[in-house]
Design a protein around this motif. Sequence first.
Motif, short mmCIF file in Angstrom:
data_model
loop_
_atom_site.label_atom_id
_atom_site.label_comp_id
_atom_site.label_asym_id
_atom_site.label_seq_id
_atom_site.Cartn_x
_atom_site.Cartn_y
_atom_site.Cartn_z
N ALA A 69 26.62 56.48 12.48
CA ALA A 69 27.73 57.19 13.12
C ALA A 69 28.25 58.29 12.19
N ARG A 70 28.60 59.42 12.80
CA ARG A 70 29.24 60.50 12.05
C ARG A 70 30.41 61.04 12.86
N SER A 71 31.43 61.47 12.16
CA SER A 71 32.64 61.93 12.82
C SER A 71 32.52 63.40 13.19
N ILE A 72 32.87 63.71 14.44
CA ILE A 72 32.88 65.08 14.93
C ILE A 72 34.29 65.67 14.86
N LEU A 73 35.26 64.81 15.06
CA LEU A 73 36.67 65.24 15.06
C LEU A 73 37.51 64.05 14.64
N ARG A 74 38.53 64.30 13.83
CA ARG A 74 39.37 63.22 13.32
C ARG A 74 40.81 63.69 13.28
N GLY A 75 41.73 62.80 13.68
CA GLY A 75 43.14 63.15 13.63
C GLY A 75 44.01 62.05 14.21
N LYS A 76 45.30 62.34 14.33
CA LYS A 76 46.26 61.38 14.86
C LYS A 76 46.58 61.62 16.33
N ILE A 77 45.93 62.60 16.94
CA ILE A 77 46.15 62.90 18.35
C ILE A 77 45.05 62.22 19.17
N PRO A 78 45.41 61.51 20.23
CA PRO A 78 44.38 60.82 21.03
C PRO A 78 43.30 61.76 21.55
N ILE A 79 42.09 61.23 21.66
CA ILE A 79 40.93 61.95 22.18
C ILE A 79 40.40 61.14 23.36
N ILE A 80 40.05 61.81 24.45
CA ILE A 80 39.67 61.13 25.68
C ILE A 80 38.46 61.83 26.31
N SER A 81 37.66 61.08 27.01
CA SER A 81 36.66 61.58 27.96
C SER A 81 35.65 62.57 27.39
N PRO A 82 34.93 62.23 26.32
CA PRO A 82 33.87 63.14 25.88
C PRO A 82 32.75 63.25 26.90
N ASP A 83 32.14 64.44 26.99
CA ASP A 83 31.03 64.66 27.91
C ASP A 83 30.04 65.62 27.26
N TRP A 84 28.76 65.28 27.32
CA TRP A 84 27.71 66.09 26.70
C TRP A 84 27.31 67.27 27.59
N SER A 85 27.01 68.39 26.96
CA SER A 85 26.36 69.46 27.69
C SER A 85 24.92 69.06 27.98
N SER A 86 24.28 69.74 28.91
CA SER A 86 22.95 69.34 29.36
C SER A 86 21.91 69.44 28.25
N HIS A 87 22.10 70.34 27.30
CA HIS A 87 21.14 70.48 26.20
C HIS A 87 21.51 69.62 25.00
N GLY A 88 22.65 68.94 25.05
CA GLY A 88 23.04 68.04 23.97
C GLY A 88 23.59 68.71 22.74
N ARG A 89 23.91 69.99 22.82
CA ARG A 89 24.41 70.70 21.64
C ARG A 89 25.93 70.88 21.63
N GLN A 90 26.60 70.48 22.72
CA GLN A 90 28.05 70.62 22.79
C GLN A 90 28.66 69.35 23.38
N LEU A 91 29.91 69.12 23.02
CA LEU A 91 30.70 68.07 23.62
C LEU A 91 32.00 68.67 24.15
#
Length: 426
Positions: free
Chosen positions: A189-211
């Motif tokens: 596992a590696r962290s993409i974003l970290r903080g004290k604000i809630p994060i919800i509903s990640p979704d991948w782009s079709s090519h897998g290069r964006q969230l």
Amino acid sequence: MSRPIHRPILLPALLLALGGLPLTASALTVNISKAVSSSAPVAVPSFGSGPAGQPDIAHIVRYDLQHSGYFSVINPALYPDDPHSAAAIKVGAWEKTGALAMAVGKVRQTSQGYVVDADAVSLITHKMLAGRRYVSNAEGYHMVGQEIADLLYQQITGEPGPFASHIAYVDQQGSHYDLDVAQSDGWNARSILRGKIPIISPDWSSHGRQLAYVTYRHRHSVIYIQNLANGQRQQVPDQGSALSAPAFSPNGQYLAFAKVWERGRTELVLENLHTGHERVLTRRGTVNTSPSWSPGGHHLVFVSNRQGSAQIYQMRANGSHIERLSYAGGYNVSPSYAPNGRWIAFIHAYRGVLSLAEMRPDGNDLQILYDGGNCEHPSFAEDGRMLVFATHRGGQKVLGEVAVNGKGLHFLDISGQANEPAWSPG
């Protein structure tokens, strides 16, 4: 017989030459879901040790296949010997184990990393199905094991395997929220974003290069699209409205999401990511949310309360021809359309529990896959035959994976409170 390996953490892969082996190359395809009533038995002898602190290749391959829902791995204690190539297999002895096929190979350490040779062999036809050579550093070693699991999976089922892929999820530890990306079994596992604000509903782009994901800014929810290679992100324009539930179209051109309008009404909006043009798709009901695209991008399934309770509907991508799909029970949410178009997974209130369920795209053939805890946020693997989802076990939020046939249920070993999973498109 071969296919290139395109994994960013692997060094270039080389083909293992098939010439000179006593087993001739062949193709074996067994439609397991129809032709085999129970899981197909396979064997995976040892490959040798790799980097310190990491499971060996055979362990990775066995784990993936055993938990796929379509295979059973024969106990290594029953193996007659320990071959490391197709040429070394004593077919008669291995047939007695009941195995349908085998993955055999050997790990060799070099000054630059590891070389792993792997052969997939049919014990039905006595022929070699495929051979590969993988060249990897220590970081990519675990993915090599998942590539080999995919190799045998595809040779037996005729469909690409789901293992050499990633999942994104939110990991909450105390007051901190991490958007993490890990391999499909939870490793590395590696962290993409970290903080004290809630994060919800990640979704991948079709090519897998964006969230795309939801977080909060100025006290209302916003959507960001983040580039995984360089970490740069851009906010989806909100005009002061709360946004949620992003979903990339299969061609990557559009983003569907929910937008709060006046008087708390929530509608689905389609944004052209190239031009920035927005189109409102729904105009009925108090809440319309949770869009998910059909594989060809011609339809969206979503959740609406337009008939009183939260139910799943389908519409064309232009917002027309809306029809209700779910009728069983008074609460059906979080639809996820399988990439192969065969199923829609969703959360279904069943006997007082929010259960993981699936139905056909026409709304028929509802099946409960897991009712052991309050489930959330199902997401399909690229092959459309496995799902990752969030649930609760022992007061802990955990991620589970299960096949669409209801088999292979297991829970990933992830610290913290894991939630909001999304399986990458390969």
